[in-house]
Design an enzyme around this catalytic site. Sequence first.
Site: not given
Ligand code: CS2
Ligand code: MG
Length: 403
Positions: A37, A122, A147, A159, A211, A213, A237, A263, A284, A313, A317, A340, A403
């Site tokens: 991604n 989600h 989630r 996020y 999550d 992140h 997560e 991930e 993950r 994960h 994407d 997921e 991020w």
């Molecule tokens: C995220 C993702 O799914 C998740 O847990 O953290 O959406 C992640 O941000 C993206 O895969 C980034 O490409």
């Molecule tokens: Mg994630």
Amino acid sequence: MKITDARVVVSCPGRNYVTLVIETEDGVTGVGDATLNGRELAVASYLEDHLCPLLKGRDARRIEDTWQYLYKGAYWRRGPVTMTAIAAVDVALWDIKGKVAGMPVYQLLGGAAREGVMVYGHASGDTLDELSSDFQAHLDQGYKAVRIQASVPGLDHTYGIAPSDGSVYEPAGGSRPQEDRWETTAYIDFAPEMFARIRKEFGYGVHVLHDLHHRLTPIEAGRIGRALEPYRPFWIEDPTPAEDQSAFRLIRQHTTTPIAVGEVFNSIWDCQQLITERLIDYIRASVSHAGGITHLRRIFSLADLYGVRSGSHGAGDLSPASFAAALHVDLSIPNLGIQEYMGHRSPAEEVFTSSYSVEDGHAHPGDAPGIGVEFDEEAAARFPYEPRYLPINRRLDGTVHDW
Ligand code: CS2
Ligand code: MG
């Protein structure tokens, strides 16, 4: 069974996907996902310029040998670009092997170890009311695990919140990344409030995930983990960036909330310490960024020795080819945790036809030979690549943050 062609297709049916197609002299084709991604073209070039010429003429049946040849042969080991490219080759070769055998890949991996793979969806919202109605919508669709992410009061954009127009939360279009804001002090009291609301309304009969992140320091993560314990999260997560695996010792000293990480990992070495020191509960890593079915199984086997479960994960994407490949692994390993599932946005279904199904909160890869995903190259050509970036994140004072 010689490989006669290996080609890369970059397309944007709803979002960008990089797809590798491998063809054998007997006319069997295999498909692998090479999407990274926001850095799609780097992997496309790695494949087109460096791996595809090496694949032509090789025996498509020799999956392990090809993996080692591409990994050790590069000399420059690991890294997301290399390992995503190797993953695409690996999955395409497993696809071919399954098609030739007339079996779904999970049968080649030892057969089904369960009836179906529990997935989590989600739910998100700008407010806790919106989150709660999205959570209910997921329960109505049969999810057993959800989630939760909600906008943090005081921060412009948080996020993981899908806009209410039904579009995705990343990546944004345009020639530069969108900029989000983050401040842990604004978040830290809000997360328990969010969990309290969901548990009060929906009880404890459903798994709830969250999550972070990579945004917290280890001690902040320990504090959040402890504060969330009464609400029994299935996991938190990516609490803190995992380049420093030993940082997770500090989190572990402060909380029994289960931790999921991985991930952004692309190799077993990224999680060796996390697993062998039992610093996490769920690994993950994804099939498309961590070297394909061959390497992901190696990671999950190591994890199994230490009582760590999988939690692959499966964000949007990762193309349907990745999601399908992940399900074959999930169905066959002894230590599945959860998978997921974000689904894929229209018009992805015009390009990828999949045999997998998701019903009653559980997924199954289906019984089509191979990974069970067909890729329509003509349809893909109708959706040309669109440059897009993942967002970046700044603290309120402007400092660039994780991020
Ligand atoms: C995220 C993702 O799914 C998740 O847990 O953290 O959406 C992640 O941000 C993206 O895969 C980034 O490409
Ligand atoms: Mg994630």
